[in-house]
Design a protein around this motif. Structure first.
Motif, PDB file in Angstrom:
ATOM      1  N   THR A   1      64.934  65.750  76.611  1.00 53.94           N
ATOM      2  CA  THR A   1      65.814  65.868  77.747  1.00 53.94           C
ATOM      3  C   THR A   1      66.670  67.092  77.658  1.00 53.94           C
ATOM      4  OG1 THR A   1      65.725  63.487  77.659  1.00 53.94           O
ATOM      5  CG2 THR A   1      67.681  64.624  78.750  1.00 53.94           C
ATOM      6  N   ALA A   2      67.268  67.369  76.361  1.00 53.72           N
ATOM      7  CA  ALA A   2      68.123  68.118  76.062  1.00 53.72           C
ATOM      8  C   ALA A   2      67.482  69.774  76.176  1.00 53.72           C
ATOM      9  CB  ALA A   2      68.607  68.435  74.700  1.00 53.72           C
ATOM     10  N   LYS A   4      68.424  72.124  79.643  1.00 52.15           N
ATOM     11  CA  LYS A   4      69.100  73.535  79.294  1.00 52.15           C
ATOM     12  C   LYS A   4      68.296  74.583  80.175  1.00 52.15           C
ATOM     13  CE  LYS A   4      71.392  73.876  75.182  1.00 52.15           C
ATOM     14  NZ  LYS A   4      71.225  73.449  73.781  1.00 52.15           N
ATOM     15  N   ALA A   5      66.950  74.347  80.238  1.00 49.50           N
ATOM     16  CA  ALA A   5      65.967  75.227  80.972  1.00 49.50           C
ATOM     17  C   ALA A   5      66.338  75.125  82.431  1.00 49.50           C
ATOM     18  CB  ALA A   5      64.629  74.911  80.546  1.00 49.50           C
ATOM     19  N   MET A  64      71.958  82.835  73.145  1.00 49.85           N
ATOM     20  CA  MET A  64      71.671  81.426  73.695  1.00 49.85           C
ATOM     21  C   MET A  64      70.782  81.597  74.544  1.00 49.85           C
ATOM     22  SD  MET A  64      75.050  82.344  76.159  1.00 49.85           S
ATOM     23  CE  MET A  64      75.643  83.390  74.928  1.00 49.85           C
ATOM     24  N   ALA A  65      70.635  79.903  75.127  1.00 53.66           N
ATOM     25  CA  ALA A  65      69.562  79.897  75.889  1.00 53.66           C
ATOM     26  C   ALA A  65      69.795  80.493  77.344  1.00 53.66           C
ATOM     27  CB  ALA A  65      69.459  78.253  76.126  1.00 53.66           C
ATOM     28  N   ALA A 104      76.930  66.525  73.237  1.00 52.72           N
ATOM     29  CA  ALA A 104      76.949  67.537  74.251  1.00 52.72           C
ATOM     30  C   ALA A 104      75.275  67.905  74.115  1.00 52.72           C
ATOM     31  CB  ALA A 104      77.613  68.567  73.937  1.00 52.72           C
ATOM     32  N   ALA A 105      74.638  68.455  75.152  1.00 55.38           N
ATOM     33  CA  ALA A 105      73.197  68.552  75.080  1.00 55.38           C
ATOM     34  C   ALA A 105      72.991  69.726  75.979  1.00 55.38           C
ATOM     35  CB  ALA A 105      72.246  67.364  75.584  1.00 55.38           C
TER      36      ALA A 105
END
Ligand code: PEP
Ligand code: MG
Length: 551
Positions: A186-187, A191-192, A503-504, A9-10
């Motif tokens: 990539t991860a 997310k961004a 979190m992000a 999970a990324a």
């Protein structure tokens, strides 16, 4: 039964769509014809590297946040003189020009891979540079994102930053890579951009172009050719997410759970505010120190911190002091090489060899707090003992900082949390490193990623122990590792007694929506279910049932 491929999970979120594979790179061979004039060929190769570096730099200037940083770094890779030197050698000994580029890139990529950790993950950035230079030399289009009228899940062996930043989340609804790790670019970029992503999924190679999948970036599962009922379920979930509540985090019965953001730059802080963060639970300060040959001065640090504090207005911020060492080496510290850097001089331990860096940083944080009037807390990473917590709290107090905490990311600190709690005002649990040390599993390695599954019951048991130690001292406890961004596990954390989640920024909406859909009692029942479960899979299933979630 639907076939499933599993990966790591990324980036959270669920995507539904047909798979489209990234267009492949142009191939080169040692049997290609070499150019007739080696000097002219070297000049051609140099020009191609320059062109590619300039394209990355232009993309970087147009981007913001982590994307900009990563593209600038990749542009610098394309200008690395040792890479060009290696190409020159290849051409001089009679190699075909484009193939000399491929060989030079492979040579350095293998060296990066051998270094392991973060450096190994930069190998894919370097390969992307090579493929673009080769395409330039051959006069063909660079490898890239396929065109499609309908939204799709982009699949690739690996994705390079130049591919990822150009993604349009309206078109690319999910990302799936065969290689890569949970900390790959990539991860980070997925997310961004808010695109669900699964990485390190070797089984993905068998998924044919056009096959419809359901990709869950929160669990690492990719369901192949799901039935219509499952597709409908995912569409409904996506609509629910789009209509997600805004405002402060709270459960359905009104239990407040402040939702905070993890940031590393001013751009992140602005995005956090835009996406409704109630503050910052983790400000990673490393960005100011990386890639420098000397430490930033107190004045320079003060300016940068003040800018980030200002971007947050009156929202509170927790600043983490430098977490360098291990995979983030700092040249100016002149630290000796270590056999096992993740177990060596990193985080707060740096102050054993260079206390000045910590003292300067604390002074700058306090000065910026005074200047901006921001509500600032300070915490230390990688604290293992009561002595270390005592030392840090003392130094922060001397610097004038009123609210002091430590990260709990080493099992020894979790076990002794009742004693550490007597030294500080708050704990922030870093579940990324806590899992790494709890399970003895390198957080950079996709081969052991299953041990980083937040549903592993030993993680919840350790968090429960920390909450108990915190409660005994009236100390506040939050979680700022990746597990806090998992919507269902976030509910479990609340049930375990965690008070804030950080979190992000792009993960805030999913967690906010999940909390709004459950009561505190359901969270507590889910937490108990995880604590009593035998395996990670049992824990996930039992928690979902307690939270009233399907499957
Ligand atoms: C953690 O270890 O969980 C954490 C939040 O810190 P970092 O990921 O920066 O090591
Ligand atoms: Mg950590």
């Amino acid at each position: 039964m639907t076939r499933e491929v599993r990966g790591v999970a990324a980036a959270p979120g669920v995507a539904l769509g047909p798979v489209k594979w990234l267009a492949s790179a142009p191939a080169t061979s040692p049997n290609d014809a070499p150019g007739s004039d080696p000097e002219a060929e070297i000049a051609r190769a140099e020009a191609a590297f320059k062109t590619v570096a300039a394209r990355y730099a232009a993309q970087a200037s147009a981007a913001t946040g982590p994307a900009a940083d990563i593209l600038f770094m990749t542009s610098a890779l394309a200008e690395d003189p040792s890479l060009l030197d290696q190409v020159r050698v290849g051409i001089t000994i009679g190699g075909p020009t484009a193939h000399s580029v491929t060989e030079a890139v492979e040579h350095f990529a293998e060296q990066l891979k051998a270094l392991g950790g973060m450096m190994a993950e930069r190998a894919s950035d370097l390969r992307d540079v090579g493929q673009r230079v080769v395409a330039e030399l051959l006069g063909v289009d660079p490898p890239g994102i396929p065109d499609s009228a309908e939204p799709f899940v982009l699949a690739a062996q690996d994705l390079a930053p130049a591919d990822t930043v150009t993604l349009d989340p309206a078109q690319v609804v999910g990302l799936l890579t065969v290689a890569g790790g949970p900390t790959s670019h990539t991860a980070i970029l997925a997310k961004a951009l808010g695109i669900p992503a699964v990485v390190a999924a070797p089984g993905a190679v068998d998924i044919a172009e056009g096959t419809v999948v359901v990709l869950d970036g929160g669990t690492g599962s990719v369901e192949i050719d799901p039935d219509e009922r499952r597709r409908e379920e995912v569409r409904a979930e996506r609509t629910r997410q789009a209509d997600a509540p805004t405002g402060p985090g709270r459960t359905a019965d009104g239990h407040a759970v402040p939702l905070l953001a993890n940031v590393g730059s001013v751009a992140d802080a602005r995005l956090a505010v835009e996406l409704g963060a109630e503050g910052v639970g983790l400000f990673r300060t490393e960005f100011l120190f990386l890639g420098r040959n000397s430490a930033p001065t107190v004045e320079e640090q003060t300016r940068q911190y003040a800018e980030i504090f200002a971007a947050l207005g009156d929202r509170p911020i927790t600043v983490r002091t430098l977490d360098a060492g291990s995979d983030k080496p700092l040249p100016f510290l002149n630290l000796p090489e270590e056999e096992n850097p993740a177990l060596g001089v990193r985080g707060l331990r740096l102050s054993n060899v260079n206390e000045g860096t910590l003292l300067d940083q604390l002074a700058a944080i306090e000065a910026a707090a005074q200047e901006s009037g921001a509500s600032v807390k300070v915490m230390a990473p990688m604290v293992a003992t009561v002595d270390e917590a005592h030392y840090f709290a003392g130094r922060a107090r001397e610097a004038g900082l009123e609210t002091r905490g430590v990260m709990i990311e080493i099992p020894a600190a979790a076990i002794r949390s009742a004693h550490l709690g007597a030294e500080v005002d708050f704990f922030s649990i870093g579940t990324n490193d806590l899992s790494q040390y709890l399970f003895g599993a390198d957080r950079m390695s996709s081969a052991v990623a299953a041990l980083h599954d937040p549903w592993q019951p030993a993680l919840a048991a350790t968090i429960a122990m920390v909450v108990e130690g915190a409660t005994a001292n009236g100390v506040k406890v939050g979680v700022c590792g990746e597990s806090a961004s998992h919507p269902e596990f976030a509910c479990v954390l609340v049930g375990l007694g965690v008070e804030t989640l950080s979190m992000a920024p792009r993960s805030l909406a999913g967690v906010r929506a999940a909390l709004a859909g459950v009561t505190l009692d359901q969270c507590r029942a889910a937490a108990q279910a995880v604590l009593s479960a035998r395996t990670a899979a049992d824990a996930a299933a039992a928690a979902r049932a307690a939270l009233g979630r399907a499957g």
